[in-house]
Design a protein around this motif. Sequence first.
Motif, PDB file in Angstrom:
ATOM      1  N   SER A 144       0.840  -1.198   0.000  1.00 13.69           N
ATOM      2  CA  SER A 144       0.000   0.000   0.000  1.00 13.69           C
ATOM      3  C   SER A 144       0.871   1.243   0.000  1.00 13.69           C
ATOM      4  CB  SER A 144      -0.919   0.008   1.229  1.00 13.69           C
ATOM      5  OG  SER A 144      -1.631   1.226   1.311  1.00 13.69           O
ATOM      6  N   ALA A 145       0.505   2.210  -0.823  1.00 15.92           N
ATOM      7  CA  ALA A 145       1.228   3.478  -0.843  1.00 15.92           C
ATOM      8  C   ALA A 145       1.029   4.259   0.445  1.00 15.92           C
ATOM      9  CB  ALA A 145       0.770   4.316  -2.038  1.00 15.92           C
ATOM     10  N   ASP A 146       0.020   3.892   1.224  1.00 17.94           N
ATOM     11  CA  ASP A 146      -0.274   4.540   2.505  1.00 17.94           C
ATOM     12  C   ASP A 146      -0.160   3.510   3.612  1.00 17.94           C
ATOM     13  OD1 ASP A 146      -1.143   7.207   1.417  1.00 17.94           O
ATOM     14  OD2 ASP A 146      -2.592   5.905   0.416  1.00 17.94           O
ATOM     15  N   THR A 147       0.772   3.719   4.518  1.00 15.61           N
ATOM     16  CA  THR A 147       1.044   2.710   5.536  1.00 15.61           C
ATOM     17  C   THR A 147       0.112   2.789   6.740  1.00 15.61           C
ATOM     18  OG1 THR A 147       2.783   4.158   6.408  1.00 15.61           O
ATOM     19  CG2 THR A 147       3.469   2.418   4.884  1.00 15.61           C
ATOM     20  N   LEU A 175      -3.290   8.478   6.816  1.00 14.94           N
ATOM     21  CA  LEU A 175      -2.636   9.153   7.943  1.00 14.94           C
ATOM     22  C   LEU A 175      -1.133   9.257   7.743  1.00 14.94           C
ATOM     23  CD1 LEU A 175      -4.555   7.420  10.867  1.00 14.94           C
ATOM     24  CD2 LEU A 175      -5.061   9.617   9.769  1.00 14.94           C
ATOM     25  N   HIS A 176      -0.572   8.328   6.949  1.00 16.11           N
ATOM     26  CA  HIS A 176       0.862   8.364   6.649  1.00 16.11           C
ATOM     27  C   HIS A 176       1.098   7.659   5.316  1.00 16.11           C
ATOM     28  CE1 HIS A 176       5.166   7.206   6.807  1.00 16.11           C
ATOM     29  NE2 HIS A 176       5.287   8.338   7.494  1.00 16.11           N
ATOM     30  N   GLY A 177       1.676   8.379   4.370  1.00 16.29           N
ATOM     31  CA  GLY A 177       1.937   7.794   3.070  1.00 16.29           C
ATOM     32  C   GLY A 177       1.783   8.816   1.963  1.00 16.29           C
ATOM     33  N   GLU A 178       1.794   8.339   0.724  1.00 19.35           N
ATOM     34  CA  GLU A 178       1.830   9.230  -0.428  1.00 19.35           C
ATOM     35  C   GLU A 178       0.558  10.041  -0.609  1.00 19.35           C
ATOM     36  OE1 GLU A 178       3.023   7.226  -3.959  1.00 19.35           O
ATOM     37  OE2 GLU A 178       4.760   6.276  -3.019  1.00 19.35           O
ATOM     38  N   ASN A 179      -0.563   9.568  -0.094  1.00 16.46           N
ATOM     39  CA  ASN A 179      -1.830  10.272  -0.289  1.00 16.46           C
ATOM     40  C   ASN A 179      -2.301  11.028   0.953  1.00 16.46           C
ATOM     41  OD1 ASN A 179      -2.441   9.317  -3.050  1.00 16.46           O
ATOM     42  ND2 ASN A 179      -2.495   7.310  -2.061  1.00 16.46           N
TER      43      ASN A 179
END
Length: 267
Positions: A144-147, A175-179
């Motif tokens: 996932s791009a968002d962890t 909450l944390h990641g590319e998006n």
Amino acid sequence: MLLSPLRAFLGLPISCLVLAVFSTAAPRTFAQDNYEIQVYSYDTVAPRHTMVEFHTNFTFIGSKSPQDGLFPTNHALHETIELTHGFTDWFELGFYLFTSARSGNGWDYVGDHIRPRVRIPAKWRWPVGVSLSNEIGYQRRQFSADTWTWEMRPIVDKQLGRWYLSFNPTIDRSLHGENSSRGFEFSPNFKLGYDFTKKISGGLEYYGALGPVTGFDPLRDQQHQLFPVVDLNVSPKWEINFGLGVGMTRSTDHLIAKTIIGYRFNF
């Protein structure tokens, strides 16, 4: 015939829904999430009972090469274990463990989520079932791009004779990641079911991810999936659902089979 109960349930013209689905705005970086494919009903697990579910999803046609550091999804098997315990007649707490298996990558731990959910008690006699699920958790960067993500899922459902309708106008956020800079995003789910017999129901499930609530993504960057499904109502203790889903945009895995097997224990 199918649109009549849908219009009655949502109280909106069908043309408005179609317009909302196909609205466009800015592009996005996309990450597919096919670990728990389910439209929620409003009910919660009974107090002092525990529900154990296995979600098994196989992607027949998906991405065939790594994209933005993410593993391909083509021929990936996703197995999710879900444990949910009922504490009161209006509150339950769920836990998910996500795994993935694919030739060349082996069997991997993906992440885990926790999900508290509250509902309007049946004794209040509301005309529709209403509950609210909040899900927060971690996924490894390879999947996932968002962890870290947060999902808020309102649930409204109704049984109309043999027809069943459920709408989950889900709002989620990275909450944390590319998006994480995209803010809250709209990911609606919907189910239309029909009881052919007391034990066999069929229907159609829809899953979407349209983009930020402040302005939807272009259609090519949105997710839209349709799943013809079958539910087997063999016992109040069992939950059995399976279906075959078709993705309708380039950002969606194109063919996915899903199965949910669940059992309610008296502990």
